[in-house]
Design a protein around this motif. Structure first.
Motif, PDB file in Angstrom:
ATOM      1  N   THR A 283       0.842  -1.191   0.000  1.00  0.00           N
ATOM      2  CA  THR A 283       0.000   0.000   0.000  1.00  0.00           C
ATOM      3  C   THR A 283       0.877   1.240   0.000  1.00  0.00           C
ATOM      4  OG1 THR A 283      -1.792   1.145   1.166  1.00  0.00           O
ATOM      5  CG2 THR A 283      -0.154   0.054   2.519  1.00  0.00           C
ATOM      6  N   PRO A 284       0.544   2.269  -0.784  1.00  0.00           N
ATOM      7  CA  PRO A 284       1.358   3.487  -0.811  1.00  0.00           C
ATOM      8  C   PRO A 284       1.271   4.239   0.520  1.00  0.00           C
ATOM      9  CG  PRO A 284      -0.092   3.343  -2.730  1.00  0.00           C
ATOM     10  CD  PRO A 284      -0.546   2.302  -1.768  1.00  0.00           C
ATOM     11  N   ILE A 285       2.381   4.834   0.936  1.00  0.00           N
ATOM     12  CA  ILE A 285       2.409   5.708   2.100  1.00  0.00           C
ATOM     13  C   ILE A 285       2.350   7.164   1.640  1.00  0.00           C
ATOM     14  CG2 ILE A 285       3.760   6.473   4.083  1.00  0.00           C
ATOM     15  CD1 ILE A 285       4.965   3.686   4.220  1.00  0.00           C
ATOM     16  N   ASP A 286       3.211   7.502   0.706  1.00  0.00           N
ATOM     17  CA  ASP A 286       3.228   8.821   0.084  1.00  0.00           C
ATOM     18  C   ASP A 286       3.795   8.653  -1.326  1.00  0.00           C
ATOM     19  OD1 ASP A 286       6.026   8.588   0.463  1.00  0.00           O
ATOM     20  OD2 ASP A 286       5.892   9.569   2.420  1.00  0.00           O
ATOM     21  N   ARG A 287       4.183   9.749  -1.939  1.00  0.00           N
ATOM     22  CA  ARG A 287       4.678   9.655  -3.314  1.00  0.00           C
ATOM     23  C   ARG A 287       6.009   8.915  -3.419  1.00  0.00           C
ATOM     24  NH1 ARG A 287       3.493  15.660  -5.932  1.00  0.00           N
ATOM     25  NH2 ARG A 287       1.208  15.584  -5.732  1.00  0.00           N
ATOM     26  N   ALA A 288       6.752   8.895  -2.327  1.00  0.00           N
ATOM     27  CA  ALA A 288       8.095   8.304  -2.386  1.00  0.00           C
ATOM     28  C   ALA A 288       8.173   6.924  -1.768  1.00  0.00           C
ATOM     29  CB  ALA A 288       9.108   9.228  -1.695  1.00  0.00           C
ATOM     30  N   ARG A 289       7.234   6.575  -0.897  1.00  0.00           N
ATOM     31  CA  ARG A 289       7.376   5.331  -0.158  1.00  0.00           C
ATOM     32  C   ARG A 289       6.105   4.494  -0.211  1.00  0.00           C
ATOM     33  NH1 ARG A 289       8.132   6.929   5.594  1.00  0.00           N
ATOM     34  NH2 ARG A 289       6.587   8.480   4.947  1.00  0.00           N
ATOM     35  N   ALA A 290       6.292   3.211   0.035  1.00  0.00           N
ATOM     36  CA  ALA A 290       5.173   2.272   0.153  1.00  0.00           C
ATOM     37  C   ALA A 290       5.485   1.293   1.273  1.00  0.00           C
ATOM     38  CB  ALA A 290       4.935   1.542  -1.158  1.00  0.00           C
ATOM     39  N   ALA A 291       4.455   0.659   1.800  1.00  0.00           N
ATOM     40  CA  ALA A 291       4.616  -0.337   2.867  1.00  0.00           C
ATOM     41  C   ALA A 291       4.122  -1.683   2.356  1.00  0.00           C
ATOM     42  CB  ALA A 291       3.850   0.079   4.111  1.00  0.00           C
ATOM     43  N   GLN A 292       4.818  -2.721   2.768  1.00  0.00           N
ATOM     44  CA  GLN A 292       4.426  -4.074   2.373  1.00  0.00           C
ATOM     45  C   GLN A 292       4.293  -4.953   3.601  1.00  0.00           C
ATOM     46  OE1 GLN A 292       7.111  -6.341  -0.140  1.00  0.00           O
ATOM     47  NE2 GLN A 292       5.367  -7.334  -1.117  1.00  0.00           N
ATOM     48  N   LEU A 293       3.150  -5.631   3.700  1.00  0.00           N
ATOM     49  CA  LEU A 293       2.944  -6.588   4.785  1.00  0.00           C
ATOM     50  C   LEU A 293       3.855  -7.792   4.571  1.00  0.00           C
ATOM     51  CD1 LEU A 293      -0.952  -6.606   5.083  1.00  0.00           C
ATOM     52  CD2 LEU A 293       0.671  -5.506   6.624  1.00  0.00           C
ATOM     53  N   GLN A 294       4.606  -8.136   5.612  1.00  0.00           N
ATOM     54  CA  GLN A 294       5.492  -9.296   5.548  1.00  0.00           C
ATOM     55  C   GLN A 294       4.906 -10.500   6.278  1.00  0.00           C
ATOM     56  OE1 GLN A 294       8.299  -9.429   3.808  1.00  0.00           O
ATOM     57  NE2 GLN A 294       8.268  -7.299   3.182  1.00  0.00           N
ATOM     58  N   GLU A 295       4.219 -10.230   7.373  1.00  0.00           N
ATOM     59  CA  GLU A 295       3.692 -11.339   8.171  1.00  0.00           C
ATOM     60  C   GLU A 295       2.492 -10.861   8.983  1.00  0.00           C
ATOM     61  OE1 GLU A 295       5.203 -14.595  11.555  1.00  0.00           O
ATOM     62  OE2 GLU A 295       6.589 -13.097  10.721  1.00  0.00           O
ATOM     63  N   LEU A 296       1.498 -11.724   9.096  1.00  0.00           N
ATOM     64  CA  LEU A 296       0.335 -11.493   9.954  1.00  0.00           C
ATOM     65  C   LEU A 296       0.250 -12.655  10.931  1.00  0.00           C
ATOM     66  CD1 LEU A 296      -2.325 -10.504   7.244  1.00  0.00           C
ATOM     67  CD2 LEU A 296      -1.003  -8.954   8.696  1.00  0.00           C
ATOM     68  N   SER A 297       0.107 -12.331  12.196  1.00  0.00           N
ATOM     69  CA  SER A 297       0.099 -13.388  13.207  1.00  0.00           C
ATOM     70  C   SER A 297      -0.928 -13.081  14.291  1.00  0.00           C
ATOM     71  CB  SER A 297       1.490 -13.518  13.846  1.00  0.00           C
ATOM     72  OG  SER A 297       1.474 -14.455  14.907  1.00  0.00           O
ATOM     73  N   SER A 298      -1.888 -13.979  14.442  1.00  0.00           N
ATOM     74  CA  SER A 298      -2.842 -13.866  15.535  1.00  0.00           C
ATOM     75  C   SER A 298      -2.311 -14.618  16.743  1.00  0.00           C
ATOM     76  CB  SER A 298      -4.204 -14.433  15.126  1.00  0.00           C
ATOM     77  OG  SER A 298      -5.108 -14.376  16.208  1.00  0.00           O
ATOM     78  N   GLN A 299      -2.235 -13.930  17.859  1.00  0.00           N
ATOM     79  CA  GLN A 299      -1.763 -14.505  19.111  1.00  0.00           C
ATOM     80  C   GLN A 299      -2.794 -14.218  20.198  1.00  0.00           C
ATOM     81  OE1 GLN A 299       2.174 -12.945  19.861  1.00  0.00           O
ATOM     82  NE2 GLN A 299       2.912 -13.435  17.814  1.00  0.00           N
TER      83      GLN A 299
END
Length: 215
Positions: A185-201
């Protein structure tokens, strides 16, 4: 002139009684099923829900600050979302959040949504005016897409086949369950974030994210 057979009204009495009994049984069964469909699981009342939106708003702002924080490219970071914060957000911010983004809510305006977090499993409860839905899902990331894999479903105390549960969902939710959503998902024009792991605890939902420069 041929004689026509005559039937005494008494001959039909057993059939009438059987029909009435069948109708009464059907009504009783429907009433029983309706009552069972409204039963809440034991965990529902154990979940603490914030009575005011302050906790939900604080949680949302903190998560947004984490997402937009300037970090080294590709530096992984972890967000631990507590069950209490998630339920506060679901109670007070879910519908406003969807409305602000022009998205239709998949649930009734007066419905209540809560989650109970276990190891590798999220119990979801949705109480509407007519029934209580309780799917159990497992968070997954596969082929650069994230989704909630249904494990089981029910209405109140009654078990529900997964195909029947999915048939009651809006197309947008079904698409998410079937194919997931992109992990980036985009954060701003220069950066984006990517989910690496999802963990339910137990008691928390842990998200591992990496930030990278957009091309």
């Amino acid at each position: 002139m041929s004689d026509q057979p005559t039937h005494s009204p008494r001959a039909f009495r057993p059939l009438r009684i059987a029909a009435v009994l069948l109708l009464v049984s059907a009504i009783a069964l429907a009433a029983f099923a309706y009552d069972r469909s409204r039963h809440e699981p034991a965990w529902w009342s154990d979940v603490a829900i914030a009575t005011t939106p302050e906790q939900a708003e604080t949680f949302e702002h903190a998560l947004l600050a984490q997402l937009t924080r300037v970090r080294e490219t590709d530096e992984p970071w972890i967000a631990a979302l507590t069950e209490s914060d998630l339920n506060a957000w679901l109670a007070h911010r879910l519908n406003p959040w969807l409305t602000n983004r022009g998205l239709a809510s998949p649930i009734e305006p007066d419905a209540a949504v809560r989650v109970r977090l276990h190891a590798n499993q999220v119990l979801i409860g949705v109480r509407t005016t007519d029934a209580f839905f309780r799917p159990a899902v497992r968070p997954e990331i596969r082929d650069n897409r994230h989704s909630l894999e249904p494990l089981e479903a029910g209405v109140g105390d009654l078990a529900l086949p997964l195909w029947a549960f999915r048939s009651q969902l809006p197309a947008s939710l079904n698409n998410w369950l079937a194919g997931g959503l992109p992990t980036t998902t985009p954060i701003d024009r220069a950066r984006a974030a990517q989910l690496q792991e999802l963990s339910s605890q137990p008691g928390q939902f842990v998200v591992t994210v990496s930030t990278f420069a957009r091309p």
